[in-house]
Scaffold this active site. Structure first.
Site, mmCIF file in Angstrom:
data_model
loop_
_atom_site.group_PDB
_atom_site.id
_atom_site.type_symbol
_atom_site.label_atom_id
_atom_site.label_comp_id
_atom_site.label_asym_id
_atom_site.label_seq_id
_atom_site.Cartn_x
_atom_site.Cartn_y
_atom_site.Cartn_z
ATOM 1 N N SER A 1 0.831 -1.214 0.000
ATOM 2 C CA SER A 1 0.000 0.000 0.000
ATOM 3 C C SER A 1 0.858 1.252 0.000
ATOM 4 O O SER A 1 0.460 2.278 -0.530
ATOM 5 C CB SER A 1 -0.886 0.074 1.234
ATOM 6 O OG SER A 1 -1.298 -1.157 1.666
ATOM 7 N N HIS B 1 -2.478 -3.253 -6.258
ATOM 8 C CA HIS B 1 -2.916 -2.814 -4.934
ATOM 9 C C HIS B 1 -4.408 -3.057 -4.771
ATOM 10 O O HIS B 1 -5.243 -2.314 -5.294
ATOM 11 C CB HIS B 1 -2.570 -1.325 -4.734
ATOM 12 C CG HIS B 1 -2.953 -0.828 -3.381
ATOM 13 N ND1 HIS B 1 -3.376 0.455 -3.124
ATOM 14 C CD2 HIS B 1 -2.983 -1.466 -2.178
ATOM 15 C CE1 HIS B 1 -3.655 0.581 -1.853
ATOM 16 N NE2 HIS B 1 -3.425 -0.570 -1.255
ATOM 17 N N GLU C 1 -5.695 -0.811 -7.901
ATOM 18 C CA GLU C 1 -4.691 0.080 -8.484
ATOM 19 C C GLU C 1 -3.612 -0.788 -9.123
ATOM 20 O O GLU C 1 -3.003 -1.622 -8.446
ATOM 21 C CB GLU C 1 -4.085 0.986 -7.405
ATOM 22 C CG GLU C 1 -5.043 2.087 -6.964
ATOM 23 C CD GLU C 1 -4.475 2.988 -5.867
ATOM 24 O OE1 GLU C 1 -4.762 4.184 -5.875
ATOM 25 O OE2 GLU C 1 -3.761 2.471 -4.980
ATOM 26 N N ASN D 1 -4.325 6.334 -1.482
ATOM 27 C CA ASN D 1 -3.848 6.636 -0.139
ATOM 28 C C ASN D 1 -3.150 7.987 -0.067
ATOM 29 O O ASN D 1 -3.118 8.614 0.989
ATOM 30 C CB ASN D 1 -2.928 5.518 0.365
ATOM 31 C CG ASN D 1 -3.742 4.341 0.895
ATOM 32 O OD1 ASN D 1 -4.909 4.514 1.254
ATOM 33 N ND2 ASN D 1 -3.156 3.165 0.922
#
Ligand code: 3H9
Length: 658
Positions: A408, A429, A441, A479
């Site tokens: 991540s 991801h 992702e 994120n």
């Protein structure tokens, strides 16, 4: 063959005019299709060699609905209701031969006909609410006449598809034909000649109790949070009980046109086209993905077992690896647990579960991955651990096998650089729970080969995920934006707002949970550990809010601990005066005076922070398009789809361009 327009043609077969809509890719009801259908019906009604008509679609789709691309402009003549009235009121029988998906206006065409035959692969839906609108050509009035009001509410207010078998049970279609659909439809049409035709619009609505209707409405609206279309859909379907057809149809049309021009519909159309655009990655047009049949998953914790389950669902052979045989056995039972849940909810049957388990092997030895075409590691997010693992994998898998990391926050480029063949490394991801969340992702590392990236996208598609390609940066797209959101939310605390006010403002905007409720749900410890890691290198002049650190030090690690930004009892959150006192104390310690902050300011600042970080990601080339960023935030972070995502919302807020 007679040509009625560029997209509609007809052939007479045994006295039946077979009308074919041929408008690739999805036979959408463009102006030309509507003109062609009307001309075909007029011809069929008057031609002496025609006794009945069949309407069908060319290719694998019957009709994918109204042409969404025409929604930006005023409706052009002939409008769909005019075409459908011509179908329903035709003197000669009209049969719909539903050869594939019949969606929105496509299903409305079918239910205006006098009889419907579907292929076994057909799927039927009125998915308009997903575009922020309601059916605009009789769907809300004709469907309840076929299936009753509760079932019509269920389908129209949620937009869910019914496969052919269910459509038959519900009474939407009259027959399923597994052989030659066109020949069967022609025979049916002939058989109807001279009989009393069933005109759905003039038939009675099956009686339903108020309780059944109310229950269907509240179930369908339970997840509609802030969206107008599902509510309007329910209202319109209810009208069918006692409103004359013509009056109800004009109310439906008025509502359809008003919603079509609404901000929510514009946002949801943006999302629809964004999803199609995301699949097109520049440079990959002619690149063939590698063939993947066996997927290895390392680490069978919460994330890895979810990924493995998805891969099994998609038909892959899966090799799950853990550090020990014992841990591998635990991983296997975790996967079995997920399959059991799917079984209990009716998503799969016992045969499908057994088939999936047969394709799964689990092991405590990395060596078992020798047969894998692609390996996804989902181990603890630690650079040293992951890098060592990849170096070992180099000697285990074939040279053409692909290696993917599910990190991540770590830098996949540095993991790739440690391997012998960095071209075969990419990031995948996943979002937790991986068997539920659609977002994936797909991280293009500095040296990822084009066919490796193409394989990542093909895998995602087969896993039924929504892949968004992004470059390497800490936290990737989602994120990184979420970090900015968090930072701004904490600034708001110091400036004078409280968690419950901030959460309330964002929930009123349409998020299922505000930021502080999300932090508590995810647990505060991971972000705390990151902040501690970054402490030494943090710019001492940058604004830093230490309230979360104090919460963590006090053991308030979030929902699992029963205490975080809120206090939890039976899973329900409650405001905790201790947290309020801590916030006030930290403000005082910094000498900050709290001021009153409006909900609008909260929304503006939090949405602004997301959009600003998104703009930075675009300028750095991490995200290819603003709409990709919108999809990440909608599908991974609860951003309301009917607001279009942070980038779309920021453009809208600027107002129309001069
Ligand atoms: C409606 O019907 C209102 C009515 O009540 C009428 C009132 C008067 N229009 O998804 P794909 C394009 S509202 C225009 O990748 P698949 C799509 O953009 C409508 N274009 O294929 C893409 O273009 P491109 C209700 C459309 O095989 C290409 O077709 N209907 C439309 O995976 C391929 O699409 C819906 O909401 C359209 N209606 O899936 C159905 N649909 O290649 C929406 C698709 O340039 N559509 N395109 O990127 C779908 O769910 C899927 O597209 C479908 C095919 C299942 C049909």
């Amino acid at each position: 063959m007679t040509t009625f327009s560029d997209t509609v043609s007809g052939t007479v077969n045994n006295g039946v005019l077979l009308i074919e809509i041929n408008h690739p890719p999805v036979n959408a009801l463009s102006t030309d299709v509507r003109k062609g259908l009307l001309a075909a019906l007029a011809h069929g009604e008057t031609a002496v060699d025609v006794a009945a008509m069949v309407i069908t679609g060319a290719g694998a789709i019957f009709v994918g609905g109204a042409d969404i691309r025409e929604f930006g402009a005023p409706p052009a003549e002939p409008v769909l209701p005019t075409v459908l009235a011509a179908i329903e009121n035709a003197e000669k029988p009209v049969v719909a031969a539903i050869n594939g998906a019949a969606l929105g206006g496509g299903l409305e065409v079918a239910i205006a006909a006098h009889r419907r035959i579907a292929s076994a692969t057909a799927a039927l839906a009125l998915p308009e609410v997903k575009l922020g609108i309601v059916p605009g050509a009789g769907g809300t009035q004709r469907l309840p006449r076929l299936v009753g009001i509760p079932a019509a509410i269920d389908m129209i207010a949620t937009g869910r598809p019914a496969p052919a078998s269910e459509a038959l049970k519900l009474g939407i279609v009259d027959r399923i034909e597994s052989g030659d659909l066109r020949a069967a439809a022609i025979a049916e049409a002939r058989a109807l000649v001279g009989t009393d035709l069933r005109r759905v619009g003039t038939s009675a609505v099956p009686v339903a109790t108020t309780e059944a209707i109310d229950a269907a409405a509240s179930k369908a609206l339970a997840r509609a949070r802030g969206q107008n279309a599902p509510r309007e859909a329910v209202r319109l379907v209810r009208l069918s009980a006692d409103t004359p057809l013509a009056e109800a149809l004009s109310e439906e049309r008025r509502t359809f046109l008003a919603l079509r021009d609404s901000d929510q519909a514009a946002a949801l159309r943006h999302v629809f086209f964004a999803e199609r655009a995301a699949a097109k990655v520049p440079g990959l047009e002619n690149i063939k993905p590698r063939k993947i049949e066996t997927v290895g998953v390392i680490g069978l914790g919460l994330m890895g077992s979810g990924i493995a389950t998805c891969a099994l669902d998609a038909g892959y052979t899966v090799i799950g690896v853990e550090q020990t045989e014992d841990a591998a056995a635990k991983g296997r039972s975790r996967i079995e647990g997920l399959l059991d849940r799917a079984l209990q909810s009716g998503r799969i049957d016992a045969g499908a579960k057994a088939d999936r388990l047969q394709r799964l092997t689990t092991s405590g030895a990395l060596q078992s991955l020798a047969a894998a075409d692609l390996v996804i590691e989902a181990v603890f997010d630690d650079l040293v651990v992951k890098t060592e693992l990849f170096v070992k994998l180099d000697h285990i898998v074939r040279p053409d096998a692909i290696l993917a990391t599910n990190t991540s926050y770590l830098d996949p480029d540095s993991i790739a650089a440690a391997t012998a063949l960095p071209e075969r490394v990419l990031g995948l991801h996943f979002f937790s729970p991986a068997s539920v969340m659609r977002l994936l992702e797909v991280v293009r590392c500095a040296r990822t080969a084009p066919d490796v990236l193409a394989t990542g996208l093909a895998l995602a598609k087969r896993l039924r995920k929504l892949p968004i390609v992004c470059g390497v940066t800490e936290g990737f797209i989602g994120n990184r934006i979420f970090s900015s959101y968090r930072r701004e939310a904490e600034f708001l605390l110091e400036d004078g707002a409280l968690p419950q006010q901030i959460d309330g403002a964002m929930e009123a905007y349409g998020f299922p949970m505000g930021p502080f409720a999300v932090f508590d749900l995810a647990g505060l410890e991971i972000a705390w550990a990151r902040r501690k890691r970054q402490a030494a290198t943090r710019n001492p002049k940058a604004r830093y809010v230490d309230i979360a650190d104090h919460l963590c030090e006090a053991g308030r690690l979030g929902m699992k601990a029963g205490r975080g930004w809120y206090r939890y009892h039976d899973g329900k959150r409650a405001v905790d005066p201790e947290v309020t006192a801590l916030i006030e104390q930290r403000r005082a310690a910094k000498g900050l005076a709290a001021r009153s902050i409006s909900d609008d300011e909260i929304r503006q600042r939090l949405l602004g922070a997301m959009a600003a970080e998104g703009a930075a990601l675009l300028s750095e080339g991490i995200a290819a398009r603003a709409s990709d960023i919108d999809l990440v935030m909608i599908n991974g972070y609860g951003f309301p789809a009917h607001k279009g995502g942070p980038m779309f919302a920021a453009e809208q807020a600027k107002g129309p361009r001069a």
